[in-house]
Design a protein around this motif. Structure first.
Motif, PDB file in Angstrom:
ATOM      1  N   LEU A  18      39.537  19.643  60.804  1.00  0.00           N
ATOM      2  CA  LEU A  18      40.131  20.396  61.837  1.00  0.00           C
ATOM      3  C   LEU A  18      41.967  20.076  61.681  1.00  0.00           C
ATOM      4  O   LEU A  18      42.611  21.040  62.050  1.00  0.00           O
ATOM      5  CB  LEU A  18      39.914  19.539  63.160  1.00  0.00           C
ATOM      6  N   LEU A  19      42.298  18.995  61.296  1.00  0.00           N
ATOM      7  CA  LEU A  19      43.727  18.793  61.125  1.00  0.00           C
ATOM      8  C   LEU A  19      44.219  19.661  60.043  1.00  0.00           C
ATOM      9  O   LEU A  19      45.341  20.381  59.957  1.00  0.00           O
ATOM     10  CB  LEU A  19      43.914  17.301  60.460  1.00  0.00           C
ATOM     11  N   LEU A  20      43.355  19.946  58.904  1.00  0.00           N
ATOM     12  CA  LEU A  20      43.738  20.815  57.663  1.00  0.00           C
ATOM     13  C   LEU A  20      43.857  22.295  58.152  1.00  0.00           C
ATOM     14  O   LEU A  20      44.720  22.904  58.063  1.00  0.00           O
ATOM     15  CB  LEU A  20      42.737  20.676  56.430  1.00  0.00           C
ATOM     16  N   GLY A  21      42.966  22.430  59.080  1.00  0.00           N
ATOM     17  CA  GLY A  21      42.970  24.233  59.722  1.00  0.00           C
ATOM     18  C   GLY A  21      43.923  24.204  60.550  1.00  0.00           C
ATOM     19  O   GLY A  21      44.838  25.325  60.630  1.00  0.00           O
ATOM     20  N   HIS A  22      44.339  23.204  61.204  1.00  0.00           N
ATOM     21  CA  HIS A  22      45.362  23.046  62.289  1.00  0.00           C
ATOM     22  C   HIS A  22      46.761  23.538  61.665  1.00  0.00           C
ATOM     23  O   HIS A  22      47.887  24.294  61.847  1.00  0.00           O
ATOM     24  CB  HIS A  22      45.466  21.956  63.137  1.00  0.00           C
ATOM     25  N   LEU A  23      47.209  22.723  60.549  1.00  0.00           N
ATOM     26  CA  LEU A  23      48.116  23.061  59.588  1.00  0.00           C
ATOM     27  C   LEU A  23      48.344  24.613  59.172  1.00  0.00           C
ATOM     28  O   LEU A  23      49.458  25.023  59.336  1.00  0.00           O
ATOM     29  CB  LEU A  23      48.405  22.121  58.446  1.00  0.00           C
ATOM     30  N   LEU A  24      47.548  25.072  58.906  1.00  0.00           N
ATOM     31  CA  LEU A  24      47.461  26.604  58.466  1.00  0.00           C
ATOM     32  C   LEU A  24      47.821  27.508  59.533  1.00  0.00           C
ATOM     33  O   LEU A  24      48.654  28.386  59.552  1.00  0.00           O
ATOM     34  CB  LEU A  24      46.362  26.923  57.940  1.00  0.00           C
ATOM     35  N   LEU A  25      47.197  27.003  60.812  1.00  0.00           N
ATOM     36  CA  LEU A  25      47.337  27.721  62.023  1.00  0.00           C
ATOM     37  C   LEU A  25      48.731  27.470  62.566  1.00  0.00           C
ATOM     38  O   LEU A  25      49.385  28.469  62.909  1.00  0.00           O
ATOM     39  CB  LEU A  25      46.509  27.528  63.153  1.00  0.00           C
TER      40      LEU A  25
END
Ligand code: AMP
Length: 117
Positions: free
Chosen positions: A63-70
């Motif tokens: 979730l954190l990795l996805g958050h960085l892209l968002l």
């Protein structure tokens, strides 16, 4: 890879021990201007959790990795980077990683070539 317990420069920025131009921040990450820009727009999206390298991220970091892209997307929208933008993660020595604290580069503001190496 070995985990060095000494704070990285990015942790010191997160903890306000050294200054940087912080452009965005939320509970999970900060966005700062790169001190040595490779393009007219060059920012770093840095998780507050220290993951030294992408290669060491775990399933629980998904979730954190996805958050960085968002966050990169949100920055691009706010800055109206309509001409496009590039996101890059350097992992390890050969890729040119110099700070062992996972971060996403966002570059924009000029036409770029591919491949970048
Ligand atoms: P990398 O080579 O992928 O590890 O990227 C590290 C990036 O951090 C480089 O682009 C540096 O210019 C940038 N950098 C290093 N120190 C600072 C700092 N104090 N403030 C902002 N950016 C920094």
């Amino acid at each position: 890879m070995e985990f060095n317990t000494e704070k990285t420069i990015f942790e010191k920025i997160i903890d306000r021990e050294i200054s940087a131009e912080i452009l965005m921040e939320d509970d999970l990450c900060i966005v700062i201007r790169d001190i040595n820009p490779g393009a007219p727009v060059h920012v770093l999206i840095i998780p507050k959790k220290r993951i030294p390298h992408l290669a060491e991220a775990r399933e629980q970091d998904a979730l954190l990795l996805g958050h960085l892209l968002l966050m990169a997307q949100k920055f691009a929208q706010q800055k109206e980077l309509g001409g496009g933008f590039r996101v890059v993660i350097n992992n390890g020595q050969d890729a040119g990683e110099t700070v062992p604290h996972l971060h996403v580069h966002l570059l924009a503001g000029k036409p770029m070539i591919w491949p970048p190496c």
